[in-house]
Design an enzyme around this catalytic site. Sequence first.
Site, PDB file in Angstrom:
ATOM      1  N   GLN A  93      84.267  59.997  18.027  1.00 21.97           N
ATOM      2  CA  GLN A  93      83.816  59.960  19.422  1.00 21.97           C
ATOM      3  C   GLN A  93      82.356  60.363  19.498  1.00 21.97           C
ATOM      4  O   GLN A  93      81.756  60.338  20.565  1.00 21.97           O
ATOM      5  CB  GLN A  93      84.630  60.940  20.270  1.00 21.97           C
ATOM      6  CG  GLN A  93      86.113  60.647  20.268  1.00 21.97           C
ATOM      7  CD  GLN A  93      86.905  61.813  20.850  1.00 21.97           C
ATOM      8  OE1 GLN A  93      87.008  61.965  22.063  1.00 21.97           O
ATOM      9  NE2 GLN A  93      87.456  62.628  19.992  1.00 21.97           N
ATOM     10  N   VAL A 140      78.301  60.341  19.003  1.00 17.65           N
ATOM     11  CA  VAL A 140      77.284  59.312  19.141  1.00 17.65           C
ATOM     12  C   VAL A 140      76.061  59.662  18.292  1.00 17.65           C
ATOM     13  O   VAL A 140      75.026  59.003  18.369  1.00 17.65           O
ATOM     14  CB  VAL A 140      76.869  59.156  20.628  1.00 17.65           C
ATOM     15  CG1 VAL A 140      78.072  58.751  21.477  1.00 17.65           C
ATOM     16  CG2 VAL A 140      76.249  60.447  21.181  1.00 17.65           C
ATOM     17  N   HIS A 197      82.466  55.640  20.977  1.00 20.37           N
ATOM     18  CA  HIS A 197      81.638  55.910  22.162  1.00 20.37           C
ATOM     19  C   HIS A 197      80.182  55.483  21.988  1.00 20.37           C
ATOM     20  O   HIS A 197      79.303  55.982  22.684  1.00 20.37           O
ATOM     21  CB  HIS A 197      81.722  57.395  22.533  1.00 20.37           C
ATOM     22  CG  HIS A 197      83.078  57.807  23.025  1.00 20.37           C
ATOM     23  ND1 HIS A 197      83.489  59.116  23.117  1.00 20.37           N
ATOM     24  CD2 HIS A 197      84.134  57.068  23.458  1.00 20.37           C
ATOM     25  CE1 HIS A 197      84.735  59.158  23.584  1.00 20.37           C
ATOM     26  NE2 HIS A 197      85.142  57.928  23.790  1.00 20.37           N
ATOM     27  N   CYS A 210      69.998  47.226  28.156  1.00 21.25           N
ATOM     28  CA  CYS A 210      69.574  47.112  29.547  1.00 21.25           C
ATOM     29  C   CYS A 210      70.769  47.305  30.481  1.00 21.25           C
ATOM     30  O   CYS A 210      71.830  46.729  30.271  1.00 21.25           O
ATOM     31  CB  CYS A 210      68.919  45.754  29.786  1.00 21.25           C
ATOM     32  SG  CYS A 210      68.545  45.450  31.524  1.00 21.25           S
ATOM     33  N   THR A 264      88.086  67.960  18.343  1.00 22.10           N
ATOM     34  CA  THR A 264      88.117  67.256  19.621  1.00 22.10           C
ATOM     35  C   THR A 264      89.081  67.958  20.563  1.00 22.10           C
ATOM     36  O   THR A 264      90.118  68.460  20.149  1.00 22.10           O
ATOM     37  CB  THR A 264      88.479  65.764  19.462  1.00 22.10           C
ATOM     38  OG1 THR A 264      88.480  65.157  20.750  1.00 22.10           O
ATOM     39  CG2 THR A 264      89.814  65.550  18.798  1.00 22.10           C
TER      40      THR A 264
HETATM   41  P1  NAD Z   1      84.521  68.350  23.541  1.00 22.20           P
HETATM   42  O1  NAD Z   1      83.170  68.905  23.752  1.00 22.20           O
HETATM   43  O2  NAD Z   1      85.397  68.043  24.667  1.00 22.20           O
HETATM   44  O3  NAD Z   1      85.383  69.290  22.589  1.00 22.20           O
HETATM   45  C1  NAD Z   1      84.889  69.792  21.418  1.00 22.20           C
HETATM   46  C2  NAD Z   1      86.056  70.409  20.635  1.00 22.20           C
HETATM   47  O4  NAD Z   1      85.539  70.896  19.420  1.00 22.20           O
HETATM   48  C3  NAD Z   1      86.746  71.592  21.321  1.00 22.20           C
HETATM   49  O5  NAD Z   1      88.146  71.414  21.239  1.00 22.20           O
HETATM   50  C4  NAD Z   1      86.296  72.804  20.501  1.00 22.20           C
HETATM   51  O6  NAD Z   1      87.300  73.807  20.421  1.00 22.20           O
HETATM   52  C5  NAD Z   1      86.059  72.173  19.151  1.00 22.20           C
HETATM   53  N1  NAD Z   1      85.088  72.856  18.315  1.00 22.20           N
HETATM   54  C6  NAD Z   1      83.999  73.574  18.698  1.00 22.20           C
HETATM   55  N2  NAD Z   1      83.337  74.014  17.619  1.00 22.20           N
HETATM   56  C7  NAD Z   1      83.999  73.544  16.526  1.00 22.20           C
HETATM   57  C8  NAD Z   1      83.794  73.643  15.123  1.00 22.20           C
HETATM   58  N3  NAD Z   1      82.741  74.306  14.633  1.00 22.20           N
HETATM   59  N4  NAD Z   1      84.674  73.045  14.289  1.00 22.20           N
HETATM   60  C9  NAD Z   1      85.734  72.369  14.790  1.00 22.20           C
HETATM   61  N5  NAD Z   1      85.984  72.231  16.109  1.00 22.20           N
HETATM   62  C10 NAD Z   1      85.119  72.809  16.962  1.00 22.20           C
HETATM   63  O7  NAD Z   1      84.262  67.098  22.648  1.00 22.20           O
HETATM   64  P2  NAD Z   1      85.035  65.762  22.562  1.00 22.20           P
HETATM   65  O8  NAD Z   1      86.497  65.972  22.756  1.00 22.20           O
HETATM   66  O9  NAD Z   1      84.572  65.128  21.353  1.00 22.20           O
HETATM   67  O10 NAD Z   1      84.585  64.902  23.878  1.00 22.20           O
HETATM   68  C11 NAD Z   1      83.337  64.897  24.478  1.00 22.20           C
HETATM   69  C12 NAD Z   1      82.659  63.525  24.502  1.00 22.20           C
HETATM   70  O11 NAD Z   1      81.268  63.726  24.591  1.00 22.20           O
HETATM   71  C13 NAD Z   1      82.830  62.756  23.244  1.00 22.20           C
HETATM   72  O12 NAD Z   1      83.715  61.736  23.485  1.00 22.20           O
HETATM   73  C14 NAD Z   1      81.449  62.209  22.847  1.00 22.20           C
HETATM   74  O13 NAD Z   1      81.298  60.886  23.232  1.00 22.20           O
HETATM   75  C15 NAD Z   1      80.499  63.037  23.621  1.00 22.20           C
HETATM   76  N6  NAD Z   1      79.731  64.011  22.817  1.00 22.20           N
HETATM   77  C16 NAD Z   1      79.198  63.667  21.584  1.00 22.20           C
HETATM   78  C17 NAD Z   1      78.478  64.586  20.836  1.00 22.20           C
HETATM   79  C18 NAD Z   1      77.924  64.199  19.491  1.00 22.20           C
HETATM   80  O14 NAD Z   1      77.708  63.016  19.220  1.00 22.20           O
HETATM   81  N7  NAD Z   1      77.687  65.154  18.573  1.00 22.20           N
HETATM   82  C19 NAD Z   1      78.311  65.880  21.331  1.00 22.20           C
HETATM   83  C20 NAD Z   1      78.850  66.200  22.578  1.00 22.20           C
HETATM   84  C21 NAD Z   1      79.554  65.259  23.296  1.00 22.20           C
HETATM   85 ZN    ZN Z   2      67.487  43.354  31.145  1.00 21.73          ZN
END
Ligand code: NAD
Ligand code: ZN
Length: 236
Positions: free
Chosen positions: A98, A100, A116, A124, A182
């Site tokens: 998930q 990016v 994602h 665009c 996640t």
């Molecule tokens: P979330 O922020 O909802 O949840 C993050 C999860 O990671 C939590 O359950 C937390 O307990 C756990 N966590 C925190 N630190 C950790 C560690 N060190 N090791 C293991 N687990 C840990 O994230 P999500 O469920 O992925 O959903 C948020 C959406 O936002 C995603 O779908 C994504 O598209 C986007 N997003 C992406 C990034 C990225 O690309 N790095 C960062 C933030 C959000």
């Molecule tokens: Zn355009």
Amino acid sequence: MMEEVRKRLKEAKKVVVLTGAGISQESGIPTFRGRDGLWKNYKPEELATPEAFRRNPQLVWEWYNWRREIIRKAEPNPAHLALVELEKRYPFFYLITQNVDGLHQRAGNKNVLELHGNIWRNFCFECGKEYRGEITPQVPRCECGGYIRPGVVWFGEPLPADVLRKAWEVSAQAEVFLVIGTSGVVQPAASLPLVAKEHGAWVVEINPQETALTPWVDASLRGTACQLLPEIVKGG
Ligand code: NAD
Ligand code: ZN
């Protein structure tokens, strides 16, 4: 529990992994729901939507500039690297993410399915023409006059259909399914471990905290991705 995970992985031929923001947390990239997820007091849910971009494209653009700066400086961590090692062991291995941030590919994983999108792509908002995801002070305009937006899936938007279809298909074939970092509340990604389980996979969650998926998984390892994954993968 750690021993059981290692044993199941040893016996499996088909392994699928789902990662979320948590796996990149130890690379210094804030998760959306963590303490450091706020930017200028905005919650990500208030910025990562088509409505927010329509209302104030410049504000949303600046938030992505901030995120891109963080991601640009970040490096893959030992948990990312453990997954590269794991991929080498299996004839059938898919890493559904998930995230990016592109860190899985930078670490060296090959079969990555980005549910994602990717922050280093843009397109665009009006005509869909694709551009590179660059950091520019002003939100750029397309040749059609429309605003250019980050190539990520926002809340309320559909996922890329072909990627989702493939993720669904490989999840149904998994023998062992790892869910890492996640929260299990963002759909449809959160359904993939359940699809795997329905089709007979053994599902293990790696997360320092309980999640919405905890009641459904076969095992939960409580700790960070960097504490646990290298340990799981160590020694074949
Ligand atoms: P979330 O922020 O909802 O949840 C993050 C999860 O990671 C939590 O359950 C937390 O307990 C756990 N966590 C925190 N630190 C950790 C560690 N060190 N090791 C293991 N687990 C840990 O994230 P999500 O469920 O992925 O959903 C948020 C959406 O936002 C995603 O779908 C994504 O598209 C986007 N997003 C992406 C990034 C990225 O690309 N790095 C960062 C933030 C959000
Ligand atoms: Zn355009």
